[in-house]
Scaffold this active site. Structure first.
Site, PDB file in Angstrom:
ATOM      1  N   CYS A 124       0.799  -1.223   0.000  1.00  0.00           N
ATOM      2  CA  CYS A 124       0.000   0.000   0.000  1.00  0.00           C
ATOM      3  C   CYS A 124       0.839   1.285   0.000  1.00  0.00           C
ATOM      4  O   CYS A 124       0.502   2.247  -0.691  1.00  0.00           O
ATOM      5  CB  CYS A 124      -0.988   0.006   1.159  1.00  0.00           C
ATOM      6  N   HIS A 182      -8.201  -0.983  -0.544  1.00  0.00           N
ATOM      7  CA  HIS A 182      -7.224  -2.062  -0.701  1.00  0.00           C
ATOM      8  C   HIS A 182      -7.991  -3.287  -1.201  1.00  0.00           C
ATOM      9  O   HIS A 182      -9.048  -3.617  -0.656  1.00  0.00           O
ATOM     10  CB  HIS A 182      -6.553  -2.416   0.629  1.00  0.00           C
ATOM     11  N   ARG A 242       6.721 -11.321   5.486  1.00  0.00           N
ATOM     12  CA  ARG A 242       6.152 -11.165   6.826  1.00  0.00           C
ATOM     13  C   ARG A 242       6.817 -12.162   7.775  1.00  0.00           C
ATOM     14  O   ARG A 242       7.078 -13.300   7.412  1.00  0.00           O
ATOM     15  CB  ARG A 242       4.641 -11.382   6.805  1.00  0.00           C
ATOM     16  N   ASP A 282      -2.348  -7.753  -5.677  1.00  0.00           N
ATOM     17  CA  ASP A 282      -2.733  -6.567  -4.928  1.00  0.00           C
ATOM     18  C   ASP A 282      -3.191  -5.435  -5.839  1.00  0.00           C
ATOM     19  O   ASP A 282      -2.667  -5.258  -6.943  1.00  0.00           O
ATOM     20  CB  ASP A 282      -1.539  -6.081  -4.103  1.00  0.00           C
ATOM     21  N   LYS A 323     -12.983  -4.265   6.649  1.00  0.00           N
ATOM     22  CA  LYS A 323     -12.765  -5.007   5.409  1.00  0.00           C
ATOM     23  C   LYS A 323     -13.859  -6.049   5.187  1.00  0.00           C
ATOM     24  O   LYS A 323     -14.560  -6.456   6.117  1.00  0.00           O
ATOM     25  CB  LYS A 323     -11.406  -5.703   5.427  1.00  0.00           C
ATOM     26  N   HIS A 365      -4.876  -1.170  -5.429  1.00  0.00           N
ATOM     27  CA  HIS A 365      -5.366  -0.069  -4.602  1.00  0.00           C
ATOM     28  C   HIS A 365      -6.114   0.913  -5.491  1.00  0.00           C
ATOM     29  O   HIS A 365      -5.616   1.297  -6.548  1.00  0.00           O
ATOM     30  CB  HIS A 365      -4.212   0.625  -3.869  1.00  0.00           C
ATOM     31  N   GLN A 404       1.179 -11.061  -3.570  1.00  0.00           N
ATOM     32  CA  GLN A 404      -0.239 -10.701  -3.541  1.00  0.00           C
ATOM     33  C   GLN A 404      -0.720 -10.256  -4.920  1.00  0.00           C
ATOM     34  O   GLN A 404       0.022  -9.594  -5.653  1.00  0.00           O
ATOM     35  CB  GLN A 404      -0.482  -9.560  -2.550  1.00  0.00           C
TER      36      GLN A 404
END
Length: 605
Positions: free
Chosen positions: A303, A479, A332, A352, A433, A354, A350
């Site tokens: 992000c 997100h 992580r 991912d 979320k 945004h 991910q």
């Protein structure tokens, strides 16, 4: 009607012992397979297991025994080694104890009295130290010769426990601290009736056959290497092709939905992680290093990089919504004990994205994401459900921002006529979320994608756009990850299909088997034509019998096998074995190529 074993009052569960003690009643909980009932019986079954362990190993000392998603467990210390073979012995003792039908009673001690009572048990002292002060008293549940500190809830009697099974044994660090002592942990499961237990055990047997770790090795998809490090997957050619096929489909869908590709760095100065709140709220899950005496954090999420893309230019309301996507590699810090194949790793990618939009665009953007999600789930034949996770204890931002963001998610799901559950306190630290939970072919539920509304990070990074009046306004940040991560999603897909991947994503879609050397040229020509169409084909022409080569191809779980003999070459045909449809046929080569092209194009997101 089943026996009442507890009451639900607001969001609290009280067993009958506590309800009688407090003279309260509420929504009745019956002894059945409902979630609240299972929570009570499984908690009790953990204590039954502890009593059996204590009877068999008198020196045993116990830490905690909670209910978890996969049943229950107890962590304990014992002088001798306990193995998988000992589970049957413990289970037999549990059945003996349950048959006696001991009543379960509850009593209270002052904290000082409890400390004295368990003075010689350092594990109990550790438990006591973690219990909040409250009113200064601690509750203890007693059954026969066994008792333990516990807040409950429990069944009123052990005789109700007739359908249970101990499932596995593992090691567990005391309190989850990798520097602390390793305790023994035994897991178990319990149901209200034996048929439900047997159904669960059948499902577990099927799950063993489908285990992605086993299939991943057999199919040569991925591997792990201790010299590289735990939780760091290495993708082999077939696994990389599988990923590429999913990425290709996903990328086309993203382009059609007007997402723009971006890429942020994998390491950023700690200052930006402090601004974002990750440093304070998520720092224990991150890896840090120092370069030129400046601390950097390896990104656990994408992000912040996407925020910097947004900040790279002045933005107008005409630009919004802006949709950025990245197949972002993140790291992580997962504890060794929780690593599990591709499902729980330390490095993953991910899918991912945004979205930066105006507040009045939230509903339509979330609805578009839900539509996108539905198409992906349908392509892989997943059923799914959605859950809204609300503000956790450790979070940033004001109450009004959280309420507005949570309401936006609820409105979007209600507009799409999608039922949802609420997970109180399960949100990200920066916003509520929607969690997407899928159900696989054998009925297991998996957490996959997520949609998060974030008004906090735009405020922290002072993101702006100019509105129609040329005034500065703050955008909303959404997100979004639908697969979750490629690693986790591929693990789930592998188990969902049992390694029998559908044609459009299979790492090897076709194996061509020429009967003799005279057919090799024809096989090579066919393979090359297919490769140009994006269809991956291999030739199996080892010096082995035809039947053995066919068996080897079938073991690889490829969707289709093509056998080429002299007749096929002469007539420009292909002899086909369709594994998924369990059909055999002979087709003209051009007709066969057309069929494969259709198979590749029949699925889109």
């Amino acid at each position: 009607m089943s026996r009442i074993i507890g009451y639900k009052i607001q969001d609290e569960i009280y067993d009958t012992q506590t309800a009688q003690e407090l003279n309260i009643s509420g929504e009745e909980i019956y002894f059945d397979n409902s979630p609240l009932s299972l929570a009570i019986m499984r908690h009790t079954c953990a204590h039954l297991m502890a009593e059996a362990i204590k009877a068999l190993y008198p020196e045993a000392q116990f830490f905690v025994g909670p209910v978890v998603e996969e049943g229950f467990y107890y962590d304990f210390r014992v002088d001798q080694k306990i193995s998988e073979e000992d589970l049957a012995k413990i289970e037999t003792k549990m059945k003996e104890i349950a048959k006696k039908g001991q009543s379960i009673t509850k009593y209270h001690l002052k904290r000082e009295e409890a400390i004295t009572k368990f003075a010689n048990d350092d594990l109990k002292q550790a438990v006591i130290s973690k219990i909040p002060q409250g009113d200064g008293t601690l509750s203890i549940y007693s059954q026969g010769d066994f008792e333990d500190l516990c807040k409950g809830p429990h069944l009123p009697t052990l005789k109700l426990l007739q359908a249970f099974k101990l499932t596995k044994i593992a090691g567990a660090y005391l309190g989850g601290d990798e520097k602390a002592e390793m305790l023994t942990r035994i897991y178990g499961i319990a149901f209200a009736d034996k048929e439900s237990l047997n159904q669960y055990l059948r499902q577990m047997e099927e799950a063993k056959k489908r285990d992605h770790r086993k299939l991943g090795v057999e199919m040569e998809l991925f591997t792990f290497d201790e010299e590289v490090g735990a939780g760091l997957p290495i993708w082999l050619p077939k696994g990389a092709r599988l990923r590429r096929n999913i990425e290709k489909l996903l990328t086309q869908a993203l382009i059609e939905r007007e997402y723009e590709p971006v890429r942020g760095p994998e390491i950023l100065k700690s200052a930006v992680w402090k601004t974002s709140g990750h440093y304070a709220n998520y720092g224990e899950n991150m890896y840090f290093t120092t370069i030129d005496e400046v601390e950097y954090g390896i990104k656990p999420m994408n992000c912040v990089g996407h925020i910097k893309v947004y900040q790279s230019a002045l933005r107008s309301y005409r630009d919004l919504p802006l949709r950025f996507y990245e197949y972002g590699v993140v790291h992580r810090h997962e504890k060794s004990g929780v690593l599990h194949g591709l499902l729980r790793v330390r490095e993953f990618t991910q899918d991912d994205a945004h979205i930066f939009c105006r507040p009045n665009q939230i509903a339509s953007e979330v609805q578009n994401i839900i539509d996108f999600t539905q198409k992906i789930m349908a392509a892989f034949d997943f059923s799914y459900e959605m859950e809204i996770s609300t503000r956790p204890e450790k979070s940033i931002g004001g109450d009004s921002i959280w309420e507005e963001a949570t309401l936006a998610l609820k409105n979007a799901l209600e507009t799409c006529k999608i039922p949802y559950k609420i997970d109180e306190g399960g949100g990200a630290f920066y916003g509520p979320k929607i969690d997407i939970k899928i159900t696989d072919a054998i009925g297991r539920k998996w957490q996959c994608g997520t949609i998060q509304i974030d008004m906090n990070l735009p405020e922290r990074f002072q993101l702006e756009y100019t509105d129609e009046q040329n005034s500065a306004q703050q955008p909303v940040m959404i997100h979004r990850a639908i697969l979750g991560s490629f690693e986790r999603f591929i693990a789930i897909l592998t188990e969902h299909f049992g390694g029998e991947f559908p044609f459009f994503i299979a790492p090897t879609q076709l194996i061509i088997i020429p009967i003799g050397e005279e057919q090799n040229a024809y096989a090579v020509n066919l393979r090359n034509e297919l490769l140009k169409l994006g269809i991956y084909a291999e030739i199996e022409n080892k010096n082995e019998t035809l039947n053995k080569r066919i068996r080897n191809a079938e073991k690889q779980r490829v969707p289709m096998i093509a056998v080429i003999g002299a007749k096929e070459v002469e007539e420009q045909k292909v002899s086909i074995r369709d594994r998924r449809n369990k059909e055999q046929s002979i087709m003209q080569k051009e007709e066969f190529i057309k069929l494969l092209k259709e198979k590749m194009s029949e699925v889109s997101f």
